[in-house]
Design a protein around this motif. Structure first.
Motif, PDB file in Angstrom:
ATOM      1  N   PHE A 278     -15.348  13.050  -4.820  1.00  6.83           N
ATOM      2  CA  PHE A 278     -14.213  12.394  -4.153  1.00  6.83           C
ATOM      3  C   PHE A 278     -13.274  11.864  -5.221  1.00  6.83           C
ATOM      4  O   PHE A 278     -13.619  10.938  -5.941  1.00  6.83           O
ATOM      5  N   PRO A 279     -12.077  12.435  -5.336  1.00  5.89           N
ATOM      6  CA  PRO A 279     -11.220  12.076  -6.483  1.00  5.89           C
ATOM      7  C   PRO A 279     -10.750  10.624  -6.464  1.00  5.89           C
ATOM      8  O   PRO A 279     -10.501  10.067  -7.511  1.00  5.89           O
ATOM      9  N   ASP A 280     -10.627  10.015  -5.286  1.00  7.49           N
ATOM     10  CA  ASP A 280     -10.061   8.673  -5.255  1.00  7.49           C
ATOM     11  C   ASP A 280     -11.105   7.568  -5.368  1.00  7.49           C
ATOM     12  O   ASP A 280     -10.772   6.393  -5.338  1.00  7.49           O
ATOM     13  N   LEU A 281     -12.372   7.965  -5.455  1.00  8.01           N
ATOM     14  CA  LEU A 281     -13.407   6.943  -5.591  1.00  8.01           C
ATOM     15  C   LEU A 281     -13.883   6.889  -7.045  1.00  8.01           C
ATOM     16  O   LEU A 281     -13.693   7.823  -7.802  1.00  8.01           O
TER      17      LEU A 281
ATOM     18  N   SER B 206     -10.475  10.877 -10.234  1.00  8.16           N
ATOM     19  CA  SER B 206      -9.244  11.640 -10.448  1.00  8.16           C
ATOM     20  C   SER B 206      -8.699  11.450 -11.854  1.00  8.16           C
ATOM     21  O   SER B 206      -7.905  12.252 -12.325  1.00  8.16           O
TER      22      SER B 206
ATOM     23  N   ARG C 164      -5.858   0.849 -12.481  1.00  7.53           N
ATOM     24  CA  ARG C 164      -6.299   1.243 -11.150  1.00  7.53           C
ATOM     25  C   ARG C 164      -5.523   0.481 -10.086  1.00  7.53           C
ATOM     26  O   ARG C 164      -5.274   0.982  -9.001  1.00  7.53           O
TER      27      ARG C 164
ATOM     28  N   ARG D 243     -17.052   2.289   2.643  1.00  6.29           N
ATOM     29  CA  ARG D 243     -16.919   3.446   1.756  1.00  6.29           C
ATOM     30  C   ARG D 243     -16.865   4.743   2.556  1.00  6.29           C
ATOM     31  O   ARG D 243     -16.252   5.715   2.140  1.00  6.29           O
TER      32      ARG D 243
ATOM     33  N   TYR E 203     -13.280   5.436   3.313  1.00 11.40           N
ATOM     34  CA  TYR E 203     -12.565   6.025   2.176  1.00 11.40           C
ATOM     35  C   TYR E 203     -12.955   7.490   1.995  1.00 11.40           C
ATOM     36  O   TYR E 203     -12.117   8.349   1.754  1.00 11.40           O
ATOM     37  N   ALA E 204     -14.266   7.763   2.129  1.00  9.84           N
ATOM     38  CA  ALA E 204     -14.734   9.134   1.894  1.00  9.84           C
ATOM     39  C   ALA E 204     -14.124  10.093   2.906  1.00  9.84           C
ATOM     40  O   ALA E 204     -13.680  11.184   2.559  1.00  9.84           O
TER      41      ALA E 204
ATOM     42  N   THR F  53     -10.506  10.711   2.071  1.00  8.09           N
ATOM     43  CA  THR F  53     -10.302  11.502   0.853  1.00  8.09           C
ATOM     44  C   THR F  53     -10.538  12.968   1.126  1.00  8.09           C
ATOM     45  O   THR F  53      -9.746  13.818   0.761  1.00  8.09           O
ATOM     46  N   ASP F  54     -11.640  13.279   1.772  1.00 11.09           N
ATOM     47  CA  ASP F  54     -12.009  14.672   1.953  1.00 11.09           C
ATOM     48  C   ASP F  54     -13.063  14.732   3.046  1.00 11.09           C
ATOM     49  O   ASP F  54     -14.245  14.500   2.788  1.00 11.09           O
TER      50      ASP F  54
ATOM     51  N   ALA G 294     -16.027  17.172   2.368  1.00  7.95           N
ATOM     52  CA  ALA G 294     -16.980  16.682   1.377  1.00  7.95           C
ATOM     53  C   ALA G 294     -17.805  15.539   1.956  1.00  7.95           C
ATOM     54  O   ALA G 294     -18.999  15.420   1.681  1.00  7.95           O
TER      55      ALA G 294
ATOM     56  N   GLY H 144      -7.397   7.833   1.931  1.00  5.13           N
ATOM     57  CA  GLY H 144      -8.383   7.619   0.888  1.00  5.13           C
ATOM     58  C   GLY H 144      -8.013   6.652  -0.223  1.00  5.13           C
ATOM     59  O   GLY H 144      -8.823   6.393  -1.093  1.00  5.13           O
ATOM     60  N   ARG H 145      -6.799   6.152  -0.196  1.00  6.86           N
ATOM     61  CA  ARG H 145      -6.368   5.343  -1.332  1.00  6.86           C
ATOM     62  C   ARG H 145      -5.664   4.071  -0.845  1.00  6.86           C
ATOM     63  O   ARG H 145      -4.904   4.115   0.116  1.00  6.86           O
TER      64      ARG H 145
END
Lengths: 503, 309, 329
Positions: A93-96, A142, B3, B180, B183-184, B187-188, B191, B254-255
């Motif tokens: 997961f690129p954003d984690l 990322s 970040r 989490r 978020y996961a 994000t995708d 996945a 996701g962000r």
């Protein structure tokens, strides 16, 4: 009596539609062993991985894990049984953050469970330290480079306590230093009784690391040897195997002398292509050989304006070109039949006729007004000319077989009356009959004076079809060999071994 | 530091606005108006928390304004019938959750695009409410005012509760596995599925969650006025989406985090008083809101383009 | 085709239920010819917006800002004429240009910066409406337009409401663009496979930009017609119209996921909504409640949800069946 192998595959068969990807593979892996898997592109390595990790179900044969026969392997059960796979393209997961990614994979969590950040970080740190990676657990994925991401994947496999670790070309994007780190990790795994399936095109790695090696060819295992019993030449012989010549249509005329395409020191920072120079004459088929990731598709994307070059010169029939978009390329008479037919080649939901005129909107419909009759005629001509098997020009692309879809994709570009035709894996996933038809078409086009670049991972094809073969590796051109060369030489050039000199 | 660059830049902008106000309109900083401002924004903050979760899962919900109105009116009617606060509050939250579940079913169950689904439920709910109520106001019993407390302590309770909720949820998003998962999935989703998460379930629950929060926010709003106006939620969705997007929650999922959303909300909340103090007419508020949304996404777009290079 | 039958059934229902005779024995309500012309007159603006949206949705995009843009253009038109002293044709022409420019703002953000259309047009949805309110200070209404201009919105030409001719002309133009030119081909291809379109050498960015600019232009046309029909330009003109337009497009068979759609379908969708909206106003029950506006909004929203559900249901069902019959995939 040795203990039962960790993993044993017996007569494994896997079909995709009509294509037989695995046709009876035998393979076994012992605890504390590094077993290399070798083979050309399309020999069945990735299919084998997919079956072993439960991503795909086999059509026949058995999988035995530590003496127990396993049916119905799913990704979840494979993981539970201790099979971990590190892919070329890390699936993180690129954003984690790194720690979060590790936790998502490793912790069996219920939604309400509390995350112990300190423990998580400590664990991530420990795993990363074990493989000697200098990555902060707090870094966002990322922000990591590709090799760093791969190291995270390895840490993940390590953390899951896997008994079988599959590595699919893990060093493809690693630096020298990172490679040594990785080798140390692999040896460490071996010492701890883990079985490692190691897939790589780099022979020297196999000799440095593996205990045994199995060569796959055309979906079958053609031999398993202890590494100490075999040398590079022997491996290459196993990989290449069959005779090449007869099945390809012979060139009926020699290419002319007029240079059609000329590249000088072409490079592109983004896609990693550098210092590529060669010429293609009118009427010549210039083969581009090499392994996956060698930079061949990347070079084609440069020539088609998809990722513009940032250095070097490209000229076509003496005219210098600036290729900043596919429209530029099309305007200059460059055609590109892409590798990923279903995503880039044919729009499956649209009729064949629409697909065939897609690249010639401007020329064929000069007033922007659609001419359905003329379009139909053109489509019928191509359907007849290329022998496309379909119910008519209105049939959607999705109703065609792979080979006929490829012909439609080819027709779209022939309709542009190109000066240069780039074919990227034109016969991948195409049945045998359509494959030889496509070969004949390409040969005919060359005879008519078209300059053709043929990218193919099918070694016999690239050797049998090409007048000259450029072999790529690591983003650059490694050698130019004459057509009909000894396949061992091509393979050796692609692998970058120095064992044999180029002919 | 890197970040949280996005969140910090919003904080910077907020600080700049506050600094400007300190120079040009120091009256802004007297405690009572400031407390009133925060009280007014407390329900918005609650909804913004939910919206942040929705956008992090790569969805959107533009029906919150209508859900807010429906919950307000229904809760008001119950209260007017003499239901005690302790019953009205859960009723309102449950109603909101139920409405959110409708969105969730259509979006997660049938995999329809959230923008069109919530556009439809937004109008259906709003017009349904208008149809039944014909724009009538509901008079609330005095006992509901500031939960029966004095105005000042009522305001303190509301602000305190909303901030406490923000902190709790922000910590949960970070420290509970459920957070989490959100978020996961954003994000995708594929996945996430391979990692053993059920993306459709998470999506459904997120819509139920924002519905429930909207019900809660409606109650927090009721406590502030003697009447329920049936159009009280109109435009809430834009305000909330603007706050969340300005606060650095990426529309591509996701962000982002709740702290950023909070900073974004404060920044936007300062626009209106800043306009008043700077003698710019209030009619500009909506246009400025739109411009701020566009600016935020343009900034994000430019940043991600640069990162790709 | 199904939609055609639904439309007929709907029309017949309102014909029966919505037509009454008043005390003097004259037929009033839905069944009169006047009312039918009225329906046509009232459906022009939403119809235009639906026409603007169809190409957008075919490219798998969305434009939420067109309702707000209608409001902004109405105000700009009023201001140009009233405060700017421009003659009506000049003001109208300039408004069309400004509408296209506003559409160009969407287009630039979506194509040059590759931002999602959803959030961009949500931002301009707020921005355009906000600008309209700012220009009018939330209260100014431009009125007293000359008779010759009101003719466009309130009179008949050759038997039909004047604006209907404009609507039909735009429908014809957009229909030809979508169905008979290479542009329409490109829209479809982009909606189905944006990457595939790029690999075929299609100018994806320019085609997408065209779609949004066109939407802005048509919204401006709708704004002028709206002003002519009501005889006034207000900042809240066209509020909520985007929902009606999206519903009409989806009802008309255009896939919300892009790639397929037709202008005749959209026209039928517009008719279905217009008949519903006006028919409701003729029902005695609704008249007694004085709630035609609310009823039609409510039903349109529900209709949209229904149409969306119906459009994906076959796929869901077949997936479900497939997963039951072949558990191992």
């Amino acid at each position: 009596m040795p203990p039962a192998p960790l993993l044993a595959l017996h007569q494994l068969v896997k079909n995709y539609g009509g294509v037989r990807a695995l046709r009876g593979v035998d393979f076994n892996l012992h605890a504390g062993e590094v077993h290399a898997l070798l083979g050309e592109n399309g020999a069945g390595k990735s299919t084998l991985i997919k079956v072993v990790t439960g991503a795909h179900q086999p059509n026949g044969g058995t999988i035995t894990l530590a003496g127990q026969c396993v049916a119905d392997l799913t990704p979840a059960t494979a993981r539970a049984l201790g099979i971990a796979c590190i892919y070329q393209q890390p699936a993180l997961f690129p954003d984690l953050t790194v720690a979060e990614n590790l936790a998502l994979r490793l912790e069996s969590t219920s939604a309400a469970s509390r995350i112990d950040w300190a423990a998580r970080r400590a664990r991530a740190k420990e795993l990363l330290a074990r493989i000697g990676a200098e990555i902060s657990p707090e870094a966002e994925v990322s922000s990591l480079s590709m090799p760093e991401q791969q190291l995270v994947e390895i840490a993940c496999a390590l953390g899951s306590g896997a008994r079988i670790v599959i590595m699919d070309e893990p060093t493809a994007s690693l630096t020298q230093k990172e490679q040594h780190l990785l080798f140390a990790v692999v040896r460490d795994l071996r010492k701890n009784g883990v079985g490692v399936i190691y897939i790589s095109h780099r022979l020297e790695e196999i000799f440095a690391l593996a205990d045994r090696v199995t060569v796959l060819r055309d979906g079958q295992s053609v031999g398993t040897h202890a590494v100490s019993d075999i040398d590079e030449a022997g491996l290459i012989r196993l990989m290449v195997g069959r005779e090449v010549a007869q099945i390809y249509p012979a060139a009926e005329s020699a290419p002319g002398h007029a240079v059609a395409l000329s590249l000088r020191d072409v490079g592109c920072h983004v896609s990693g292509v550098r210092n590529v120079s060669f010429e293609v004459r009118a009427g010549e088929i210039f083969g581009l050989g090499g392994l996956v990731g060698a930079g061949r598709t990347e070079l084609a994307r440069i020539l088609f304006g998809l990722t513009p070059a940032d250095s070097g010169e490209i000229t076509l029939h003496g005219q210098p070109l600036t290729l900043r978009s596919p429209q530029d390329a099309v305007a200059h008479g460059i055609a590109y039949v892409p590798e990923d037919r279903r995503r880039h080649g044919v729009v499956l939901a649209l009729p064949i006729a629409h697909n065939m005129t897609m690249a010639i909107h401007r020329r064929f419909f000069p007033t922007t007004w659609l001419r359905f009759g003329a379009e139909r005629t053109l489509a019928l001509d191509f359907i007849r000319d290329l022998a496309v098997k379909c119910s008519g020009p209105d049939a959607p692309g999705s109703s065609l077989s792979g080979g006929n879809q490829q012909k439609v994709s080819l027709a779209r570009w022939l309709a542009t009356k190109p000066k240069l035709l780039i074919l990227d894996e034109p016969t991948q996933g195409v049945d045998v009959g359509a494959k030889s038809e496509i070969h004949k078409i390409v040969r005919r086009l060359a005879k008519e004076g078209l300059a053709v670049i043929l990218i193919s991972s099918d070694l016999p094809e690239v050797i049998g079809m090409s007048d000259r073969i450029g072999v790529m590796g690591g983003g650059t051109l490694r050698a130019i060999l004459p057509g009909g060369s000894d396949p061992h030489d091509v393979m050796a050039a692609a692998l970058g071994t120095t064992g044999k000199s180029a002919a | 530091m890197k970040r949280y660059f996005r969140e910090l830049s919003v904080l910077g902008a907020l600080a700049a606005v506050l600094f400007g106000m300190a120079i040009f309109a120091p009256a802004f900083f007297s405690p009572q108006p400031l407390l009133s401002l925060l009280t007014r924004e407390a329900p918005t903050l609650i909804v913004a928390c939910g919206m942040a979760c929705v956008i992090i899962t790569r969805q959107i919900d533009i029906s919150v304004g209508s859900m807010f109105s429906v919950c307000s009116v229904c809760a008001g009617l119950l209260a007017a019938r003499g239901w005690p606060l302790l019953l009205v509050l859960p009723a309102s939250i449950l109603l909101g959750a139920g409405l959110g579940a409708i969105n969730g079913l259509l979006i997660a169950g049938l995999r329809l695009p959230s923008i069109v689904v919530t556009l439809a439920t937004m109008v259906t709910l709003r017009q349904g409410l208008n149809l039944v109520r014909q724009g009538e106001f509901v008079n609330l019993p005095d006992s509901l005012q500031w939960f029966g407390l004095s105005q000042r302590s009522g305001q303190l309770v509301l602000v305190g509760a909303s901030l406490a909720f923000l902190v709790a949820l922000a910590l949960a998003m970070r420290h509970l596995a459920a957070g989490r998962f959100v978020y996961a999935v954003g994000t995708d989703a594929e996945a996430a599925r391979l990692a053993g998460i059920r993306p459709q379930l998470v999506t459904f629950l997120v819509f139920v969650f924002i519905g429930a929060l909207t019900g809660l926010a409606a109650m927090m709003n009721l406590a502030q006025s003697p009447q329920v106006q049936p159009l009280s939620g109109a435009g809430l969705e834009l305000k909330v989406i603007a706050a969340v997007v300005v606060g650095g929650v990426a529309i591509s999922g996701g962000r982002g985090n709740l702290w950023g959303a909070f900073a974004g909300l404060l920044l936007l909340a300062c626009v209106s008083p800043a306009l008043t103090h700077l003698h710019i007419e209030a009619y500009w508020e909506k246009a400025i809101q739109g411009a701020i949304i566009l600016l935020a996404v343009v900034a994000d777009g430019l940043r991600s383009r640069k990162a790709k290079r | 085709m199904l939609l055609l039958y639904v439309l007929l059934a709907e029309w017949l229902f309102f014909y029966v239920a919505g037509t009454t005779t008043n005390r003097r024995g004259v037929i009033v309500g839905f069944g009169t010819l006047d009312r039918q012309f009225d329906i046509l007159r009232h459906s022009c603006e939403i119809g235009l917006l639906a026409l603007a949206l169809t190409p957008v949705i075919i490219t798998a995009g969305i434009d939420l800002s067109i309702g707000s843009l209608l409001g902004l253009c109405a105000i700009l038109f009023g201001k140009l004429w009233h405060d700017g002293g421009l003659p009506i044709p000049a003001a109208a022409g300039l408004t069309l240009v400004l509408g296209a420019v506003a559409g160009g703002l969407n287009a630039t953000l979506i194509t040059a910066l590759r931002l999602p259309p959803l959030i961009v047009t949500l931002g301009t949805y707020s921005l355009f409406r906000g600008l309209a309110e700012a220009i009018t200070h939330g209260s100014i209404t431009y009125t007293d337009f000359p008779e010759s201009f009101l003719f466009v919105g309130q009179e008949r030409l050759l038997g039909l409401p004047t604006q209907a001719w404009i609507f039909f002309a735009v429908a014809l133009a957009v229909g030809l663009l979508v169905h008979r030119t290479t542009f329409g081909r490109a829209f479809r291809t982009i909606g189905l496979a944006p990457e595939g379109a790029r690999y075929a050498g299609l100018p994806v960015g320019r085609r997408l930009a065209l779609v949004y600019v066109l939407a802005g232009l048509i919204a401006a046309i709708a704004a002028i017609i709206y002003t002519a029909r009501l005889g006034q330009a207000k900042a809240d003109a066209g509020t909520g119209y985007e929902l009606f337009a999206i519903t009409a497009v989806v009802l008309g068979g255009t896939s919300i996921f892009g790639g397929t759609g037709s202008i005749p379908g959209t026209l039928l969708g517009v008719a279905a909504i217009a008949v519903l909206k006006n028919g409701l106003a003729c029902l005695p029950v609704v008249m007694a409640m004085n709630a035609a506006e609310e009823m039609s909004g409510l039903l349109t929203g529900a209709l949209l949800l229904l149409a969306l559900t119906a459009s994906v249901l076959p796929k869901i069902l077949s997936n479900f069946r497939a997963s039951r019959h072949a558990p191992a995939t």
